[in-house]
Design a protein around this motif. Sequence first.
Motif, PDB file in Angstrom:
ATOM      1  N   LEU A  29      37.771  39.861  42.802  1.00 49.39           N
ATOM      2  CA  LEU A  29      38.829  40.224  41.854  1.00 49.39           C
ATOM      3  C   LEU A  29      38.928  39.285  40.662  1.00 49.39           C
ATOM      4  O   LEU A  29      39.854  39.398  39.855  1.00 49.39           O
ATOM      5  N   GLY A  30      37.979  38.359  40.517  1.00 47.07           N
ATOM      6  CA  GLY A  30      37.994  37.451  39.382  1.00 47.07           C
ATOM      7  C   GLY A  30      37.106  37.944  38.255  1.00 47.07           C
ATOM      8  O   GLY A  30      36.558  39.047  38.277  1.00 47.07           O
ATOM      9  N   ASP A  31      36.921  37.107  37.252  1.00 49.19           N
ATOM     10  CA  ASP A  31      35.993  37.355  36.157  1.00 49.19           C
ATOM     11  C   ASP A  31      35.845  36.043  35.398  1.00 49.19           C
ATOM     12  O   ASP A  31      36.246  34.989  35.906  1.00 49.19           O
ATOM     13  N   PHE A  32      35.294  36.090  34.189  1.00 46.53           N
ATOM     14  CA  PHE A  32      35.038  34.828  33.498  1.00 46.53           C
ATOM     15  C   PHE A  32      36.313  34.059  33.144  1.00 46.53           C
ATOM     16  O   PHE A  32      36.268  32.889  32.793  1.00 46.53           O
ATOM     17  N   ARG A  33      37.478  34.716  33.265  1.00 45.92           N
ATOM     18  CA  ARG A  33      38.751  34.035  33.007  1.00 45.92           C
ATOM     19  C   ARG A  33      39.220  33.191  34.197  1.00 45.92           C
ATOM     20  O   ARG A  33      40.149  32.385  34.055  1.00 45.92           O
ATOM     21  N   THR A  34      38.613  33.394  35.359  1.00 48.19           N
ATOM     22  CA  THR A  34      39.043  32.711  36.577  1.00 48.19           C
ATOM     23  C   THR A  34      39.150  31.204  36.392  1.00 48.19           C
ATOM     24  O   THR A  34      40.053  30.558  36.921  1.00 48.19           O
ATOM     25  N   TRP A  35      38.220  30.629  35.635  1.00 49.21           N
ATOM     26  CA  TRP A  35      38.133  29.175  35.504  1.00 49.21           C
ATOM     27  C   TRP A  35      38.938  28.622  34.328  1.00 49.21           C
ATOM     28  O   TRP A  35      38.757  27.461  33.937  1.00 49.21           O
ATOM     29  N   SER A  36      39.850  29.419  33.755  1.00 45.94           N
ATOM     30  CA  SER A  36      40.528  29.023  32.515  1.00 45.94           C
ATOM     31  C   SER A  36      41.285  27.697  32.635  1.00 45.94           C
ATOM     32  O   SER A  36      41.362  26.934  31.671  1.00 45.94           O
ATOM     33  N   ALA A  37      41.829  27.398  33.812  1.00 49.32           N
ATOM     34  CA  ALA A  37      42.602  26.155  33.965  1.00 49.32           C
ATOM     35  C   ALA A  37      41.740  24.911  33.840  1.00 49.32           C
ATOM     36  O   ALA A  37      42.262  23.823  33.572  1.00 49.32           O
ATOM     37  N   LEU A  53      30.572  38.899  36.645  1.00 49.87           N
ATOM     38  CA  LEU A  53      29.546  39.621  37.378  1.00 49.87           C
ATOM     39  C   LEU A  53      29.560  41.113  37.040  1.00 49.87           C
ATOM     40  O   LEU A  53      30.533  41.637  36.479  1.00 49.87           O
ATOM     41  N   ARG A  54      28.487  41.779  37.395  1.00 54.19           N
ATOM     42  CA  ARG A  54      28.346  43.226  37.192  1.00 54.19           C
ATOM     43  C   ARG A  54      29.574  43.978  37.735  1.00 54.19           C
ATOM     44  O   ARG A  54      29.993  43.776  38.879  1.00 54.19           O
ATOM     45  N   HIS A  55      30.154  44.820  36.896  1.00 54.47           N
ATOM     46  CA  HIS A  55      31.293  45.695  37.194  1.00 54.47           C
ATOM     47  C   HIS A  55      32.653  45.006  37.164  1.00 54.47           C
ATOM     48  O   HIS A  55      33.666  45.622  37.509  1.00 54.47           O
ATOM     49  N   PHE A  56      32.689  43.747  36.746  1.00 49.79           N
ATOM     50  CA  PHE A  56      33.965  43.057  36.596  1.00 49.79           C
ATOM     51  C   PHE A  56      34.361  43.040  35.118  1.00 49.79           C
ATOM     52  O   PHE A  56      33.541  43.274  34.235  1.00 49.79           O
ATOM     53  N   ASN A 184      40.432  44.021  37.892  1.00 47.63           N
ATOM     54  CA  ASN A 184      39.206  44.100  38.691  1.00 47.63           C
ATOM     55  C   ASN A 184      39.414  44.799  40.034  1.00 47.63           C
ATOM     56  O   ASN A 184      38.550  44.736  40.908  1.00 47.63           O
ATOM     57  N   VAL A 185      40.534  45.497  40.185  1.00 48.64           N
ATOM     58  CA  VAL A 185      40.925  45.989  41.505  1.00 48.64           C
ATOM     59  C   VAL A 185      39.928  46.971  42.112  1.00 48.64           C
ATOM     60  O   VAL A 185      39.732  46.995  43.333  1.00 48.64           O
ATOM     61  N   PHE A 186      39.231  47.760  41.284  1.00 47.96           N
ATOM     62  CA  PHE A 186      38.327  48.755  41.858  1.00 47.96           C
ATOM     63  C   PHE A 186      37.044  48.150  42.417  1.00 47.96           C
ATOM     64  O   PHE A 186      36.289  48.832  43.112  1.00 47.96           O
ATOM     65  N   THR A 187      36.816  46.868  42.133  1.00 50.82           N
ATOM     66  CA  THR A 187      35.667  46.218  42.772  1.00 50.82           C
ATOM     67  C   THR A 187      35.893  46.060  44.281  1.00 50.82           C
ATOM     68  O   THR A 187      34.929  45.867  45.029  1.00 50.82           O
ATOM     69  N   LEU A 188      37.146  46.158  44.730  1.00 53.13           N
ATOM     70  CA  LEU A 188      37.393  46.136  46.176  1.00 53.13           C
ATOM     71  C   LEU A 188      36.712  47.319  46.868  1.00 53.13           C
ATOM     72  O   LEU A 188      36.287  47.209  48.017  1.00 53.13           O
ATOM     73  N   LEU A 189      36.606  48.449  46.162  1.00 55.20           N
ATOM     74  CA  LEU A 189      35.941  49.611  46.743  1.00 55.20           C
ATOM     75  C   LEU A 189      34.464  49.317  46.971  1.00 55.20           C
ATOM     76  O   LEU A 189      33.890  49.687  48.000  1.00 55.20           O
ATOM     77  N   GLY A 190      33.846  48.639  46.017  1.00 56.19           N
ATOM     78  CA  GLY A 190      32.435  48.284  46.169  1.00 56.19           C
ATOM     79  C   GLY A 190      32.209  47.239  47.231  1.00 56.19           C
ATOM     80  O   GLY A 190      31.185  47.245  47.924  1.00 56.19           O
ATOM     81  N   GLN A 191      33.164  46.368  47.394  1.00 59.90           N
ATOM     82  CA  GLN A 191      32.962  45.226  48.290  1.00 59.90           C
ATOM     83  C   GLN A 191      32.881  45.639  49.759  1.00 59.90           C
ATOM     84  O   GLN A 191      32.255  44.955  50.565  1.00 59.90           O
ATOM     85  N   VAL A 192      33.491  46.761  50.111  1.00 59.08           N
ATOM     86  CA  VAL A 192      33.444  47.222  51.500  1.00 59.08           C
ATOM     87  C   VAL A 192      32.008  47.454  51.954  1.00 59.08           C
ATOM     88  O   VAL A 192      31.635  47.145  53.084  1.00 59.08           O
ATOM     89  N   GLY A 193      31.178  47.990  51.065  1.00 62.94           N
ATOM     90  CA  GLY A 193      29.803  48.300  51.442  1.00 62.94           C
ATOM     91  C   GLY A 193      28.763  47.476  50.719  1.00 62.94           C
ATOM     92  O   GLY A 193      27.634  47.937  50.499  1.00 62.94           O
ATOM     93  N   GLU A 194      29.085  46.226  50.387  1.00 67.00           N
ATOM     94  CA  GLU A 194      28.173  45.413  49.576  1.00 67.00           C
ATOM     95  C   GLU A 194      27.022  44.801  50.374  1.00 67.00           C
ATOM     96  O   GLU A 194      26.140  44.173  49.808  1.00 67.00           O
ATOM     97  N   ASN A 195      27.059  44.951  51.682  1.00 69.62           N
ATOM     98  CA  ASN A 195      25.982  44.457  52.558  1.00 69.62           C
ATOM     99  C   ASN A 195      25.816  42.945  52.460  1.00 69.62           C
ATOM    100  O   ASN A 195      24.705  42.429  52.355  1.00 69.62           O
ATOM    101  N   ARG A 196      26.916  42.247  52.555  1.00 71.28           N
ATOM    102  CA  ARG A 196      26.874  40.784  52.562  1.00 71.28           C
ATOM    103  C   ARG A 196      26.475  40.303  53.960  1.00 71.28           C
ATOM    104  O   ARG A 196      27.084  40.687  54.948  1.00 71.28           O
TER     105      ARG A 196
END
Length: 268
Positions: A29-37, A53-56, A184-196
Motif C-alpha cells: 500500500l506504499g509508493d515513492f512517498r512512503t519515505w518522505s519523513a 513499484l508496478r501498479h502503485f 494504492n488500495v487495489f494492489t491488495l487484490l493483486g497481493q492475494v495471488g502474488e506467489n510470494r
Amino acid sequence: MQTLPVNGYDMAYLQMGRGRPLVCVHGTLGDFRTWSAVFGPLSKQHRMISVSLRHFFPEHWDGVGDDYLMSQHVSDVIAFIEKLDAGPVDLMGHSRGGHIAFRVAEQRPQLLRKLVLAEPGGELDSSLDPDAAHSQRTARFAGPAAKVREGDIEGGLMLFFDAIAGDGRWARLPAADKQQLRDNVFTLLGQVGENRQPYSRRGAESIRTPTLFVGGTATKGNLPAVLQALAAHVPGSRVAMISGAGHWMFGQAPQEFCEIVLEFLAEA
C-alpha cells in the motif's frame, strides 16, 4: 517525478541529493512517498532514489491483470538498478519492499554494496520455523482484499492496518497517511495471488551483501519473528531496534532511523 522504462513498464521514482545511490523500495500500500519523513536527512549524504513499484501510485490501478507478482517486482527492481548504470548501489526496503530487496540480494548480489531491511515482510519455511504455516499469508491478505472487492475500502484498510499496528490505529492515522494507502488500495487484490515464497535458511545463509535489519519494538504480528530469524542466519548481519516505534518506524522516529542507517552506510 521521473520515470525509467523497465520490463515494458514506466517505473516512477523520486530522486534527490548527491553521492552514493540509495535505492528505496516501499511496502504494501506504499509508493515513492512512503519515505518522505526521511528524504531530508538521507539525501544530505546520498543520492536517494525512491521508487514506486508496478501498479502503485502514480498509476491508478484497478486490480485487473496477471502481472502483480512478487517475481515481477523483483525483476523490475533489478532492471531499474541496472538501468541506473551507477555501479553497486545501497538498497533499502520496508516490509514487502524488504522482501523484494532480500530477493534482489539473493539473485543479483553484484548490483549491491549494502542492504537495509526494515522489518521485511513474508513468512518463514520449516527450515527457519518448525511450526511454519505458509497459508497464513494468504489468509492475512484475503480478508482485507475481500472487503475491497465488495466495495468496503475503509473496512479493508482498517482490517489490514490494525493487524500490523494494533486495534484502533487506523482510526487514529493522520489523514495524509490514510490517503496514501487509499491511493494504492487495489494492489491488495493483486497481493492475494502474488506467489510470494517463504524465506528459507538456505536463502538467508546465501546473502553476502553487508546487511542491516531495522525494527520497531512495538510492531505486532509475525514481522518481529521474521526479522530475528533472518538476522540469525544472514552472515555478519546486524540488528537495530527502535524503542517504542512500530512497523513504520522511519515515520515515527525519523531522526533515530536515519542515524542508524547513515552510520551503517558510512562504514567501509
